[in-house]
Design a protein around this motif. Structure first.
Motif, PDB file in Angstrom:
ATOM      1  N   ASP A  65       0.862  -1.169   0.000  1.00 52.12           N
ATOM      2  CA  ASP A  65       0.000   0.000   0.000  1.00 52.12           C
ATOM      3  C   ASP A  65       0.902   1.223   0.000  1.00 52.12           C
ATOM      4  N   GLY A  66       0.445   2.300  -0.595  1.00 55.20           N
ATOM      5  CA  GLY A  66       1.293   3.471  -0.766  1.00 55.20           C
ATOM      6  C   GLY A  66       1.202   4.513   0.319  1.00 55.20           C
ATOM      7  N   LEU A  67       0.318   4.295   1.284  1.00 55.72           N
ATOM      8  CA  LEU A  67       0.148   5.270   2.358  1.00 55.72           C
ATOM      9  C   LEU A  67       0.538   4.665   3.693  1.00 55.72           C
ATOM     10  N   CYS A  68       1.238   5.451   4.495  1.00 59.67           N
ATOM     11  CA  CYS A  68       1.630   5.019   5.834  1.00 59.67           C
ATOM     12  C   CYS A  68       0.382   4.693   6.647  1.00 59.67           C
ATOM     13  N   THR A  69       0.439   3.649   7.440  1.00 54.56           N
ATOM     14  CA  THR A  69      -0.702   3.244   8.257  1.00 54.56           C
ATOM     15  C   THR A  69      -0.893   4.156   9.469  1.00 54.56           C
ATOM     16  N   HIS A  70       0.036   5.052   9.717  1.00 59.07           N
ATOM     17  CA  HIS A  70      -0.063   5.957  10.863  1.00 59.07           C
ATOM     18  C   HIS A  70      -0.889   7.190  10.538  1.00 59.07           C
ATOM     19  N   GLU A  71      -0.477   7.962   9.515  1.00 56.79           N
ATOM     20  CA  GLU A  71      -1.215   9.185   9.182  1.00 56.79           C
ATOM     21  C   GLU A  71      -1.443   9.353   7.681  1.00 56.79           C
ATOM     22  N   LYS A  72      -1.425   8.258   6.944  1.00 55.66           N
ATOM     23  CA  LYS A  72      -1.774   8.243   5.514  1.00 55.66           C
ATOM     24  C   LYS A  72      -0.898   9.151   4.651  1.00 55.66           C
ATOM     25  N   VAL A  73       0.384   9.251   4.978  1.00 54.46           N
ATOM     26  CA  VAL A  73       1.348  10.011   4.185  1.00 54.46           C
ATOM     27  C   VAL A  73       1.873   9.102   3.072  1.00 54.46           C
ATOM     28  N   HIS A  74       2.161   9.685   1.893  1.00 58.39           N
ATOM     29  CA  HIS A  74       2.671   8.909   0.763  1.00 58.39           C
ATOM     30  C   HIS A  74       4.069   8.368   1.060  1.00 58.39           C
ATOM     31  N   LEU A  75       4.198   7.059   1.055  1.00 59.57           N
ATOM     32  CA  LEU A  75       5.488   6.432   1.335  1.00 59.57           C
ATOM     33  C   LEU A  75       6.498   6.665   0.223  1.00 59.57           C
ATOM     34  N   ALA A  76       6.041   6.945  -0.990  1.00 58.99           N
ATOM     35  CA  ALA A  76       6.966   7.177  -2.099  1.00 58.99           C
ATOM     36  C   ALA A  76       7.835   8.418  -1.872  1.00 58.99           C
ATOM     37  N   ASP A  77       7.460   9.261  -0.919  1.00 58.71           N
ATOM     38  CA  ASP A  77       8.280  10.416  -0.561  1.00 58.71           C
ATOM     39  C   ASP A  77       9.292  10.071   0.529  1.00 58.71           C
ATOM     40  N   GLY A  78       9.299   8.812   0.971  1.00 61.81           N
ATOM     41  CA  GLY A  78      10.162   8.380   2.061  1.00 61.81           C
ATOM     42  C   GLY A  78      11.522   7.901   1.586  1.00 61.81           C
ATOM     43  N   LEU A  79      12.283   7.419   2.532  1.00 57.85           N
ATOM     44  CA  LEU A  79      13.655   6.970   2.304  1.00 57.85           C
ATOM     45  C   LEU A  79      13.710   5.445   2.360  1.00 57.85           C
ATOM     46  N   VAL A  80      14.347   4.841   1.352  1.00 54.78           N
ATOM     47  CA  VAL A  80      14.524   3.388   1.309  1.00 54.78           C
ATOM     48  C   VAL A  80      15.962   3.056   1.683  1.00 54.78           C
ATOM     49  N   MET A  81      16.111   2.133   2.643  1.00 59.73           N
ATOM     50  CA  MET A  81      17.423   1.638   3.058  1.00 59.73           C
ATOM     51  C   MET A  81      17.319   0.129   3.200  1.00 59.73           C
ATOM     52  N   ASP A  82      18.097  -0.591   2.392  1.00 59.72           N
ATOM     53  CA  ASP A  82      18.020  -2.053   2.380  1.00 59.72           C
ATOM     54  C   ASP A  82      16.581  -2.486   2.117  1.00 59.72           C
ATOM     55  N   ASP A  83      15.924  -3.166   3.085  1.00 54.53           N
ATOM     56  CA  ASP A  83      14.548  -3.613   2.893  1.00 54.53           C
ATOM     57  C   ASP A  83      13.557  -2.819   3.748  1.00 54.53           C
ATOM     58  N   ILE A  84      13.927  -1.589   4.099  1.00 49.68           N
ATOM     59  CA  ILE A  84      13.107  -0.723   4.955  1.00 49.68           C
ATOM     60  C   ILE A  84      12.693   0.528   4.192  1.00 49.68           C
TER      61      ILE A  84
END
Length: 104
Positions: A42-61
């Motif tokens: 899913d593309g939205l954080c389960t906490h406050e529905k922010v777009h995860l595609a704007d986040g930071l990817v490190m390894d498998d996180i």
């Protein structure tokens, strides 16, 4: 009718990165691991529905850009406060240079 949907071209995502994909009124996140594998959640954080595609990817996180909550994008597991609800994951396959997500 097939429930596999073309999300993007395989080359559209750099290794260890994420891309937003919208389909049918829903938002998904497509990931490319350092091992050149593709994953979808899913593309939205389960906490406050922010777009995860704007986040930071490190390894498998994937780290949410708003409050730094973390998820394992391979399993959907919530890995760091303030998130405590897992992400839904979706099967992915790559063929003919396209990333397909099974969203049905």
């Amino acid at each position: 009718m097939s429930d596999w949907v073309e999300a993007c071209a395989a080359g559209d995502i750099d290794e260890e990165d994420v891309r937003r994909f919208d389909h049918g009124g829903r938002t998904f996140a497509i990931y490319r691991s350092p091992d050149d594998e593709y994953f979808a959640t899913d593309g939205l954080c389960t906490h406050e529905k922010v777009h995860l595609a704007d986040g930071l990817v490190m390894d498998d996180i994937i780290e949410c850009p708003k409050h730094n909550g973390r998820f394992n994008y391979k399993t959907g597991d919530a890995r760091g406060a303030p998130v405590c609800v897992n992400l839904r994951t979706y099967p992915v396959r790559v063929g003919a240079g396209k990333v397909l997500v099974r969203i049905g």
